[in-house]
Design a protein around this motif. Sequence first.
Motif, PDB file in Angstrom:
ATOM      1  N   SER B 256       0.825  -1.211   0.000  1.00 23.09           N
ATOM      2  CA  SER B 256       0.000   0.000   0.000  1.00 23.09           C
ATOM      3  C   SER B 256       0.857   1.258   0.000  1.00 23.09           C
ATOM      4  O   SER B 256       0.463   2.279  -0.572  1.00 23.09           O
ATOM      5  N   ALA B 260       0.365   4.099  -2.758  1.00 21.86           N
ATOM      6  CA  ALA B 260       0.118   5.501  -2.379  1.00 21.86           C
ATOM      7  C   ALA B 260       1.210   6.402  -2.958  1.00 21.86           C
ATOM      8  O   ALA B 260       0.937   7.525  -3.392  1.00 21.86           O
ATOM      9  N   TRP B 274      -5.506   3.147  -7.160  1.00 21.22           N
ATOM     10  CA  TRP B 274      -5.737   3.339  -5.726  1.00 21.22           C
ATOM     11  C   TRP B 274      -7.232   3.232  -5.402  1.00 21.22           C
ATOM     12  O   TRP B 274      -7.622   2.565  -4.443  1.00 21.22           O
ATOM     13  N   ILE B 275      -8.046   3.881  -6.195  1.00 18.13           N
ATOM     14  CA  ILE B 275      -9.494   3.876  -5.938  1.00 18.13           C
ATOM     15  C   ILE B 275     -10.037   2.454  -6.091  1.00 18.13           C
ATOM     16  O   ILE B 275     -10.805   1.982  -5.256  1.00 18.13           O
ATOM     17  N   ASN B 278      -9.015   0.341  -3.091  1.00 17.19           N
ATOM     18  CA  ASN B 278      -9.503   0.757  -1.776  1.00 17.19           C
ATOM     19  C   ASN B 278     -10.998   1.032  -1.707  1.00 17.19           C
ATOM     20  O   ASN B 278     -11.497   1.476  -0.681  1.00 17.19           O
ATOM     21  N   GLY B 288     -16.069   7.717   0.495  1.00 14.99           N
ATOM     22  CA  GLY B 288     -14.649   7.488   0.266  1.00 14.99           C
ATOM     23  C   GLY B 288     -14.149   6.214   0.896  1.00 14.99           C
ATOM     24  O   GLY B 288     -13.139   6.186   1.589  1.00 14.99           O
ATOM     25  N   GLY B 289     -14.875   5.120   0.660  1.00 15.26           N
ATOM     26  CA  GLY B 289     -14.372   3.795   1.017  1.00 15.26           C
ATOM     27  C   GLY B 289     -13.978   3.672   2.468  1.00 15.26           C
ATOM     28  O   GLY B 289     -14.699   4.089   3.353  1.00 15.26           O
ATOM     29  N   ARG B 290     -12.788   3.131   2.703  1.00 10.82           N
ATOM     30  CA  ARG B 290     -12.350   2.804   4.054  1.00 10.82           C
ATOM     31  C   ARG B 290     -12.195   4.019   4.944  1.00 10.82           C
ATOM     32  O   ARG B 290     -11.899   3.891   6.115  1.00 10.82           O
ATOM     33  N   GLY B 291     -12.325   5.218   4.357  1.00 10.33           N
ATOM     34  CA  GLY B 291     -12.262   6.421   5.177  1.00 10.33           C
ATOM     35  C   GLY B 291     -13.468   6.523   6.095  1.00 10.33           C
ATOM     36  O   GLY B 291     -13.711   7.555   6.693  1.00 10.33           O
ATOM     37  N   ARG B 293     -14.114   5.601   8.991  1.00 10.44           N
ATOM     38  CA  ARG B 293     -13.901   5.979  10.372  1.00 10.44           C
ATOM     39  C   ARG B 293     -14.086   7.484  10.548  1.00 10.44           C
ATOM     40  O   ARG B 293     -14.724   7.945  11.483  1.00 10.44           O
ATOM     41  N   GLU B 294     -13.506   8.222   9.604  1.00  8.14           N
ATOM     42  CA  GLU B 294     -13.644   9.670   9.693  1.00  8.14           C
ATOM     43  C   GLU B 294     -15.120  10.052   9.516  1.00  8.14           C
ATOM     44  O   GLU B 294     -15.624  10.933  10.189  1.00  8.14           O
ATOM     45  N   ARG B 297     -16.837   9.569  12.722  1.00  6.36           N
ATOM     46  CA  ARG B 297     -16.491  10.593  13.692  1.00  6.36           C
ATOM     47  C   ARG B 297     -17.265  11.875  13.408  1.00  6.36           C
ATOM     48  O   ARG B 297     -17.805  12.513  14.289  1.00  6.36           O
ATOM     49  N   ARG B 298     -17.303  12.235  12.123  1.00  4.84           N
ATOM     50  CA  ARG B 298     -17.996  13.472  11.759  1.00  4.84           C
ATOM     51  C   ARG B 298     -19.468  13.404  12.125  1.00  4.84           C
ATOM     52  O   ARG B 298     -20.047  14.333  12.628  1.00  4.84           O
ATOM     53  N   ARG B 300     -20.761  11.633  14.431  1.00  4.53           N
ATOM     54  CA  ARG B 300     -20.954  11.562  15.870  1.00  4.53           C
ATOM     55  C   ARG B 300     -20.995  12.960  16.484  1.00  4.53           C
ATOM     56  O   ARG B 300     -21.658  13.205  17.461  1.00  4.53           O
ATOM     57  N   GLU B 301     -20.215  13.855  15.897  1.00  9.97           N
ATOM     58  CA  GLU B 301     -20.153  15.210  16.459  1.00  9.97           C
ATOM     59  C   GLU B 301     -21.547  15.873  16.424  1.00  9.97           C
ATOM     60  O   GLU B 301     -21.888  16.546  15.515  1.00  9.97           O
TER      61      GLU B 301
END
Lengths: 301, 301
Positions: B256, B260, B274-275, B278, B288-291, B293-294, B297-298, B300-301
């Motif tokens: 990876s 990258a 890459w796309i 992933n 945006g795929g495996r992103g 987690r972000e 988080r967003r 959750r805020e």
Amino acid sequence: MTDTVISSAKKEVVIGFDRPFVMIGERINPTGRKLLAEEMKNGDFSRVEADAIAQVEAGAHMLDVNAGIPLADEPALLARAVQLVQSITDVPLSIDSSIIEALESGLAVYHGKPLVNSVTGEDEVMERVLPLVARYGAAVVAISNDETGISMDPDVRFAVAKKIVERAADHGIPASDVVVDPLVMPIGALGQAGQHAFALIRRLREELKVNTTCGASNVSFGLPNRHLVTGTFLSMAIGAGMTSAIMNPLHAEVKSAVMAADVLMGTDKDCMAWIRANRDPNAPAGEGGRGGREGRRRRRE
Amino acid sequence: MTDTVISSAKKEVVIGFDRPFVMIGERINPTGRKLLAEEMKNGDFSRVEADAIAQVEAGAHMLDVNAGIPLADEPALLARAVQLVQSITDVPLSIDSSIIEALESGLAVYHGKPLVNSVTGEDEVMERVLPLVARYGAAVVAISNDETGISMDPDVRFAVAKKIVERAADHGIPASDVVVDPLVMPIGALGQAGQHAFALIRRLREELKVNTTCGASNVSFGLPNRHLVTGTFLSMAIGAGMTSAIMNPLHAEVKSAVMAADVLMGTDKDCMAWIRANRDPNAPAGEGGRGGREGRRRRRE
């Protein structure tokens, strides 16, 4: 050899050639964080506090503090955020605003020598920000765009950076207190963004002899698995000579890429920080910590 | 612009400036793999077959084939391994031995234009290997050490590489068919190993205008979480201009990092590889795929 010394009341951080890379935590910034913006505007700084502590625990050497909220009293909010963060952590800060009054109110309450984020190559901005930086004896982030915007030509961006460094000198600010941001574009939109950044970083170091920084996460905007792209960008930029970045140390892919790059640049002496961070207390002696997967494969054969 | 064209009967791979990085699978090598060595010696090539297929499936553009087993008939084993691997995959090969007879027997059975791994700067080795490379119209890996060993001075290693390129030319082998290995030391033993390698790679590209390769995993020898160090090294070396490496594409951190780095060098056009690699079919559109987690988080805020 260029050292930019930034400090809080108790702690000094040096951004410099051939030193460990300086991670400046990016999280205390309401841009694109609606809830944080709403809370700060209403005087609730609990999330600022939590973000400050979490980033320092994750290894941030400095924290960027931004209070840019539309229709809010940014000078008052930024001063309060700076005071709060300085009361709960001892890392030096980057005081971040595009509004001169906010920079001034942040500087007025700051203890130590901060980094002012930022000045551009626009004449009007330089004439307002640089005297302030000089008056407070601060260091400053110089962003390589001017009245004509962000040039896609790296030579033009280099020339803008050079102009800011020269103008700073006119105000008594040494080049060692100017940290240039070469401006990193999203690689998904501009395939040359990486090459441009690496070439500029190298030139800024070799010709202008200044330290460099950037908002790292921008490079991976819109891509999947983006933290890995950001981390890889950082390691390559460090290889090209970049000495600091405004980034998120809470993303493991980003932080570990920076730590591995420090190992490979020889600035993590005897790899001690890497070994400490990656030592697995359960690994058999000599297995090399998390490298256990390889150990297992070898044994299986 | 230097292109090194390597081929099998059906497929061509180009190692070149401003092209996607070429991953040469390292696994088919009994050095340090006792079981594989034992099996190959006894005529059991099932693991060679499995390693070939697994590496190609993991994205290897070429495979290195080595049959260096003490007290075995290396020329016969290497020829058999080359034939076997060519019968089950269509990627070009790097024929790897320090024994001239083994290189010759591998070359004799090979279909296409292989990479010969390797020649050093030792006069005797050059006088034996280079005529063979020329006779078979192959390309060759040039390792930058000579009779005096591996110099710790990058300037000496550059001079050795230059000597090999010049000697190859005397034998009618163009510089574009010489892929220089700058020799990468373990960073845990030599803190300057990374800086030396990056500087050499840049010089080899800018001054000698040759393609480069290296045995990448060596850099992380003895360190914990070593695949991440190897991957980070590769991305930084790619940033410095390295165009291929002998590496293990089965290690996710290593592969990876290379992918990258291709994105960041602009050689993964429109980030398509890459796309593709992933993209998460379960991610909501635009996440945006495996992103993810972000994304969480967003929210959750």
